[in-house]
Design a protein around this motif. Structure first.
Motif, PDB file in Angstrom:
ATOM      1  N   ASN A 199       6.990  11.639  37.650  1.00 30.86           N
ATOM      2  CA  ASN A 199       7.761  10.255  37.201  1.00 30.86           C
ATOM      3  C   ASN A 199       8.819  10.194  38.370  1.00 30.86           C
ATOM      4  O   ASN A 199       8.454  10.801  39.918  1.00 30.86           O
ATOM      5  CB  ASN A 199       8.718  10.161  36.172  1.00 30.86           C
ATOM      6  CG  ASN A 199       9.912  11.802  36.566  1.00 30.86           C
ATOM      7  OD1 ASN A 199      10.217  12.171  37.514  1.00 30.86           O
ATOM      8  ND2 ASN A 199       9.890  12.363  34.900  1.00 30.86           N
ATOM      9  N   GLY A 200       9.732   8.632  38.681  1.00 29.66           N
ATOM     10  CA  GLY A 200       9.582   8.248  39.530  1.00 29.66           C
ATOM     11  C   GLY A 200      10.700   9.424  40.662  1.00 29.66           C
ATOM     12  O   GLY A 200      10.788   8.895  41.319  1.00 29.66           O
ATOM     13  N   THR A 201      11.707   9.909  39.648  1.00 22.34           N
ATOM     14  CA  THR A 201      13.336  10.996  39.650  1.00 22.34           C
ATOM     15  C   THR A 201      12.385  11.395  40.459  1.00 22.34           C
ATOM     16  O   THR A 201      12.521  12.214  41.364  1.00 22.34           O
ATOM     17  CB  THR A 201      13.665  11.245  38.675  1.00 22.34           C
ATOM     18  OG1 THR A 201      13.857  10.143  37.807  1.00 22.34           O
ATOM     19  CG2 THR A 201      14.660  12.098  39.398  1.00 22.34           C
ATOM     20  N   GLU A 202      11.404  12.316  39.911  1.00 22.92           N
ATOM     21  CA  GLU A 202      10.755  13.408  40.878  1.00 22.92           C
ATOM     22  C   GLU A 202      10.035  12.974  42.025  1.00 22.92           C
ATOM     23  O   GLU A 202       9.619  14.081  42.856  1.00 22.92           O
ATOM     24  CB  GLU A 202       8.938  14.259  40.176  1.00 22.92           C
ATOM     25  CG  GLU A 202       9.870  14.800  38.807  1.00 22.92           C
ATOM     26  CD  GLU A 202       8.639  15.962  38.325  1.00 22.92           C
ATOM     27  OE1 GLU A 202       7.678  16.185  38.823  1.00 22.92           O
ATOM     28  OE2 GLU A 202       8.460  16.884  37.044  1.00 22.92           O
ATOM     29  N   ARG A 203       9.054  11.917  42.764  1.00 24.22           N
ATOM     30  CA  ARG A 203       9.113  11.637  43.162  1.00 24.22           C
ATOM     31  C   ARG A 203      10.270  10.971  44.104  1.00 24.22           C
ATOM     32  O   ARG A 203      10.121  11.035  45.802  1.00 24.22           O
ATOM     33  CB  ARG A 203       8.437   9.994  42.823  1.00 24.22           C
ATOM     34  CG  ARG A 203       7.274  10.396  44.505  1.00 24.22           C
ATOM     35  CD  ARG A 203       6.222   7.943  43.535  1.00 24.22           C
ATOM     36  NE  ARG A 203       5.849   8.082  42.287  1.00 24.22           N
ATOM     37  CZ  ARG A 203       4.225   9.236  43.047  1.00 24.22           C
ATOM     38  NH1 ARG A 203       3.679   9.459  43.769  1.00 24.22           N
ATOM     39  NH2 ARG A 203       4.094   9.599  41.697  1.00 24.22           N
TER      40      ARG A 203
END
Length: 266
Positions: free
Chosen positions: A80-84
């Motif tokens: 997801n965006g947080t991991e990215r």
């Protein structure tokens, strides 16, 4: 206190493949991709030291570099965006006090949403992450309810405690209300704006946590913080007459273009 804005963008969206490169035409007839409009929105925010697009797709990288954006290539394994954003912050060598995740499907995000978000996180030392919420008027709430009736996933709603710590986020409309509201009436429902501000320690811890049942059921990345006991601060923001919507489905394209025309946005 340096601030980084990272804009996660992936081509292989399950619901809307290729979404970052979808063109949107503004009030003056200028057509720009969704990711370019999101990048331009980030550039309007004051107090930001660096803006980057974070992607794992060469097509997105090439499109972004063509309009002048700095791009950080990330792993395709990011869930997801947080991991990215966590991977992006690490790739840049850290050094930022606050990392903002401006998701690439929200080009109508006003600059003051992000400015107020960063200020809210700075004022709450017990919170590792903060996210904006916007009180719905009747028109917005009725739009959410219409999406659900027609089987579309529209906006996300949030409920929070008296100290503004998040209690829950859902793609259903919460809290339940049986009352019908006029378009200009204030409602008890809050629209979760898909932007996050993280402290570096909370962001770095996130990828190591397993996906919990609530995150998996709702498909909402912020629930992982809550499932691991981290406080998520809800920062209430004001629309100031601006319309706001994310691009979640192909049906949202004409809605966003109409909003841009009505607001006179290029």
């Amino acid at each position: 206190m340096p601030v980084l804005v990272a804009i996660p963008a992936r081509f292989a969206s399950t619901r809307y493949p290729g979404k970052p490169l979808v063109p949107l035409t503004g009030a003056t007839g200028v057509s720009r991709s969704l990711i370019e409009r999101s990048w331009r929105a980030a550039r309007e925010v004051s107090g930001v030291d660096r803006v980057v697009v974070a992607t794992d797709d060469a097509r997105i990288r090439e499109a972004c570099e063509a309009f002048g954006a700095e791009v950080v290539m990330t792993s395709s394994d990011c869930a997801n965006g947080t991991e990215r954003c966590a991977e992006t912050h690490a790739a840049l060598g850290g050094g930022f006090d606050i990392v903002v995740n401006l998701q690439g499907d929200a080009p109508l995000t006003p600059h003051w949403f992000i400015e107020d978000l960063v200020a809210g996180l700075r004022a709450a030392p017990d919170a590792g992450v903060a996210t904006p919420v916007l009180r719905c008027d009747g028109a917005a709430l009725n739009g959410f309810l219409a999406d659900r009736r027609e089987g579309r996933v529209g906006g996300t709603t949030a409920v929070f405690a008296a100290d503004h710590s998040a209690m829950y986020f859902s793609k259903e409309v919460i809290p339940f209300t049986s009352r019908r509201y006029g378009d200009d009436e204030e409602t008890p429902v809050f629209h979760h704006v898909g932007v996050y501000a993280y402290r570096p320690d909370a962001l770095a811890a996130y990828p190591a946590w397993p996906t919990g049942p609530l995150e998996q059921l709702e498909g909402l990345e912020q629930l992982r913080f809550m499932e691991n006991g981290r406080k998520v601060l809800c920062v209430e923001v004001e629309a100031r007459g601006r319309q706001f919507w994310e691009l979640n489905n192909p049906e949202d394209v004409p809605r966003l273009e109409r909003m841009m025309r009505e607001m006179g946005l290029e």
